[in-house]
Write a protein that holds these residues in place. Structure first.
Motif, PDB file in Angstrom:
ATOM      1  N   GLY A  66       3.587 -49.167 -28.150  1.00  0.00           N
ATOM      2  CA  GLY A  66       4.282 -47.874 -28.489  1.00  0.00           C
ATOM      3  C   GLY A  66       5.419 -47.877 -28.123  1.00  0.00           C
ATOM      4  O   GLY A  66       5.950 -48.535 -27.184  1.00  0.00           O
ATOM      5  N   PRO A  67       6.257 -46.759 -28.388  1.00  0.00           N
ATOM      6  CA  PRO A  67       7.471 -46.388 -28.006  1.00  0.00           C
ATOM      7  C   PRO A  67       7.523 -46.001 -26.439  1.00  0.00           C
ATOM      8  O   PRO A  67       6.162 -45.574 -25.815  1.00  0.00           O
ATOM      9  N   GLU A  68       8.407 -46.367 -25.574  1.00  0.00           N
ATOM     10  CA  GLU A  68       8.299 -46.260 -24.114  1.00  0.00           C
ATOM     11  C   GLU A  68       8.283 -44.788 -23.932  1.00  0.00           C
ATOM     12  O   GLU A  68       9.017 -43.862 -24.716  1.00  0.00           O
ATOM     13  N   LYS A  69       7.986 -44.255 -22.844  1.00  0.00           N
ATOM     14  CA  LYS A  69       7.542 -42.772 -22.645  1.00  0.00           C
ATOM     15  C   LYS A  69       8.170 -42.359 -21.198  1.00  0.00           C
ATOM     16  O   LYS A  69       8.652 -43.157 -20.405  1.00  0.00           O
ATOM     17  N   VAL A  70       8.758 -41.353 -21.318  1.00  0.00           N
ATOM     18  CA  VAL A  70       9.245 -40.629 -20.186  1.00  0.00           C
ATOM     19  C   VAL A  70       8.795 -39.139 -19.853  1.00  0.00           C
ATOM     20  O   VAL A  70       8.328 -38.440 -20.540  1.00  0.00           O
ATOM     21  N   ALA A  71       8.554 -38.604 -18.593  1.00  0.00           N
ATOM     22  CA  ALA A  71       7.984 -37.514 -18.156  1.00  0.00           C
ATOM     23  C   ALA A  71       8.875 -36.324 -18.601  1.00  0.00           C
ATOM     24  O   ALA A  71      10.045 -36.485 -17.964  1.00  0.00           O
ATOM     25  N   MET A  72       8.195 -35.245 -19.146  1.00  0.00           N
ATOM     26  CA  MET A  72       9.235 -34.102 -19.302  1.00  0.00           C
ATOM     27  C   MET A  72       8.467 -32.849 -18.723  1.00  0.00           C
ATOM     28  O   MET A  72       7.376 -32.638 -19.104  1.00  0.00           O
ATOM     29  N   GLU A  73       9.288 -32.180 -17.842  1.00  0.00           N
ATOM     30  CA  GLU A  73       8.660 -30.894 -17.293  1.00  0.00           C
ATOM     31  C   GLU A  73       9.205 -29.631 -18.012  1.00  0.00           C
ATOM     32  O   GLU A  73       9.657 -29.890 -19.098  1.00  0.00           O
ATOM     33  N   ASN A  74       8.555 -28.529 -17.513  1.00  0.00           N
ATOM     34  CA  ASN A  74       8.827 -27.379 -18.137  1.00  0.00           C
ATOM     35  C   ASN A  74       8.821 -26.466 -16.978  1.00  0.00           C
ATOM     36  O   ASN A  74       8.013 -26.127 -16.436  1.00  0.00           O
ATOM     37  N   ILE A  75      10.224 -25.614 -17.036  1.00  0.00           N
ATOM     38  CA  ILE A  75      10.305 -24.596 -15.955  1.00  0.00           C
ATOM     39  C   ILE A  75       9.322 -23.606 -16.046  1.00  0.00           C
ATOM     40  O   ILE A  75       8.959 -22.816 -14.930  1.00  0.00           O
ATOM     41  N   ASN A  76       8.971 -23.065 -17.288  1.00  0.00           N
ATOM     42  CA  ASN A  76       7.905 -22.050 -17.489  1.00  0.00           C
ATOM     43  C   ASN A  76       6.651 -22.527 -17.262  1.00  0.00           C
ATOM     44  O   ASN A  76       5.416 -21.470 -17.090  1.00  0.00           O
ATOM     45  N   SER A  77       6.135 -23.836 -16.833  1.00  0.00           N
ATOM     46  CA  SER A  77       4.761 -24.332 -16.546  1.00  0.00           C
ATOM     47  C   SER A  77       4.852 -25.150 -15.415  1.00  0.00           C
ATOM     48  O   SER A  77       4.654 -26.265 -15.492  1.00  0.00           O
ATOM     49  N   PRO A  78       5.183 -24.580 -14.230  1.00  0.00           N
ATOM     50  CA  PRO A  78       5.324 -25.662 -12.919  1.00  0.00           C
ATOM     51  C   PRO A  78       4.219 -26.578 -12.949  1.00  0.00           C
ATOM     52  O   PRO A  78       2.886 -26.217 -13.029  1.00  0.00           O
ATOM     53  N   GLY A  79       4.459 -28.082 -12.806  1.00  0.00           N
ATOM     54  CA  GLY A  79       3.280 -28.688 -12.404  1.00  0.00           C
ATOM     55  C   GLY A  79       2.794 -29.576 -13.833  1.00  0.00           C
ATOM     56  O   GLY A  79       2.164 -30.583 -13.887  1.00  0.00           O
ATOM     57  N   HIS A  80       3.116 -28.949 -14.900  1.00  0.00           N
ATOM     58  CA  HIS A  80       2.660 -29.531 -16.227  1.00  0.00           C
ATOM     59  C   HIS A  80       3.541 -30.349 -16.955  1.00  0.00           C
ATOM     60  O   HIS A  80       4.988 -29.969 -17.056  1.00  0.00           O
ATOM     61  N   VAL A  81       3.282 -31.544 -17.223  1.00  0.00           N
ATOM     62  CA  VAL A  81       4.156 -32.525 -17.546  1.00  0.00           C
ATOM     63  C   VAL A  81       3.550 -33.364 -18.626  1.00  0.00           C
ATOM     64  O   VAL A  81       2.496 -33.499 -18.974  1.00  0.00           O
ATOM     65  N   VAL A  82       4.544 -33.561 -19.887  1.00  0.00           N
ATOM     66  CA  VAL A  82       4.246 -34.047 -20.907  1.00  0.00           C
ATOM     67  C   VAL A  82       4.825 -35.410 -20.943  1.00  0.00           C
ATOM     68  O   VAL A  82       6.258 -35.615 -20.627  1.00  0.00           O
ATOM     69  N   ARG A  83       4.375 -36.427 -21.801  1.00  0.00           N
ATOM     70  CA  ARG A  83       5.043 -37.683 -21.717  1.00  0.00           C
ATOM     71  C   ARG A  83       5.590 -37.661 -23.201  1.00  0.00           C
ATOM     72  O   ARG A  83       4.793 -37.539 -24.152  1.00  0.00           O
ATOM     73  N   VAL A  84       6.860 -38.040 -23.399  1.00  0.00           N
ATOM     74  CA  VAL A  84       7.654 -38.198 -24.936  1.00  0.00           C
ATOM     75  C   VAL A  84       8.328 -39.322 -24.838  1.00  0.00           C
ATOM     76  O   VAL A  84       8.424 -40.098 -23.963  1.00  0.00           O
ATOM     77  N   ASP A  85       8.665 -39.204 -26.018  1.00  0.00           N
ATOM     78  CA  ASP A  85       9.633 -40.707 -26.631  1.00  0.00           C
ATOM     79  C   ASP A  85      10.796 -40.818 -25.652  1.00  0.00           C
ATOM     80  O   ASP A  85      11.638 -39.945 -25.646  1.00  0.00           O
ATOM     81  N   LYS A  86      10.966 -41.830 -24.953  1.00  0.00           N
ATOM     82  CA  LYS A  86      12.145 -41.927 -24.122  1.00  0.00           C
ATOM     83  C   LYS A  86      13.401 -42.037 -24.944  1.00  0.00           C
ATOM     84  O   LYS A  86      14.428 -41.638 -24.399  1.00  0.00           O
ATOM     85  N   ARG A  87      13.382 -42.681 -25.948  1.00  0.00           N
ATOM     86  CA  ARG A  87      14.786 -42.946 -26.715  1.00  0.00           C
ATOM     87  C   ARG A  87      15.253 -41.578 -27.211  1.00  0.00           C
ATOM     88  O   ARG A  87      16.564 -41.225 -26.941  1.00  0.00           O
TER      89      ARG A  87
END
Length: 137
Positions: free
Chosen positions: A39-60
């Motif tokens: 699948g597409p390469e992923k990168v971790a994306m954080e959220n300042i409103n949810s500290p410690g919560h990380v989602v993996r999204v399409d890197k490109r």
């Protein structure tokens, strides 16, 4: 090359006796052999409103939006509103990733919150919200 699900899917049984089905996507090569589809390469994306919560999204898509956002982000106060940022960055986005600007708003917000969590950009507490680069980063 079509994608199919390999026969003989498996299950994982949870501690509550529930079952989760999973199948491994495979592709048919020209000689009939099955190969794993990456699948597409992923990168971790954080959220300042949810500290410690990380989602993996399409890197490109993430990198394209981040590059465009940082290209138009002002260095100092008062910054720009999200609407102003979107207007300026839309022409910079690759058409193959964001055809007609499709989903650009979602990606803009996600990358904005990620860059705030990483202290690369900061928000001014104004109405409407205004953003600029963090002069300390």
């Amino acid at each position: 090359m079509g994608v199919e699900f390999k026969s003989g899917c498996s299950t994982i049984q949870g501690s509550d006796k529930s079952k989760l089905w999973f199948c491994v996507p495979v592709s048919n090569s020209h000689d009939g052999e099955h190969q794993m589809v990456s699948g597409p390469e992923k990168v971790a994306m954080e959220n300042i409103n949810s500290p410690g919560h990380v989602v993996r999204v399409d890197k490109r898509k993430y990198e394209a939006m981040k590059t465009a956002l940082l290209a138009v982000m002002p260095n100092t106060e008062p910054g720009l509103t999200v609407a102003e940022l979107k207007e300026q960055l839309l022409p910079l986005l690759p058409e193959d990733l964001f055809p007609g600007g499709d989903k650009a708003g979602w990606w803009l917000k996600g990358v904005q919150l990620d860059l705030e969590a990483k202290a690369i950009i900061v928000r001014e507490h104004t109405k409407p919200l205004r953003l600029h680069l963090n002069d300390e980063s």
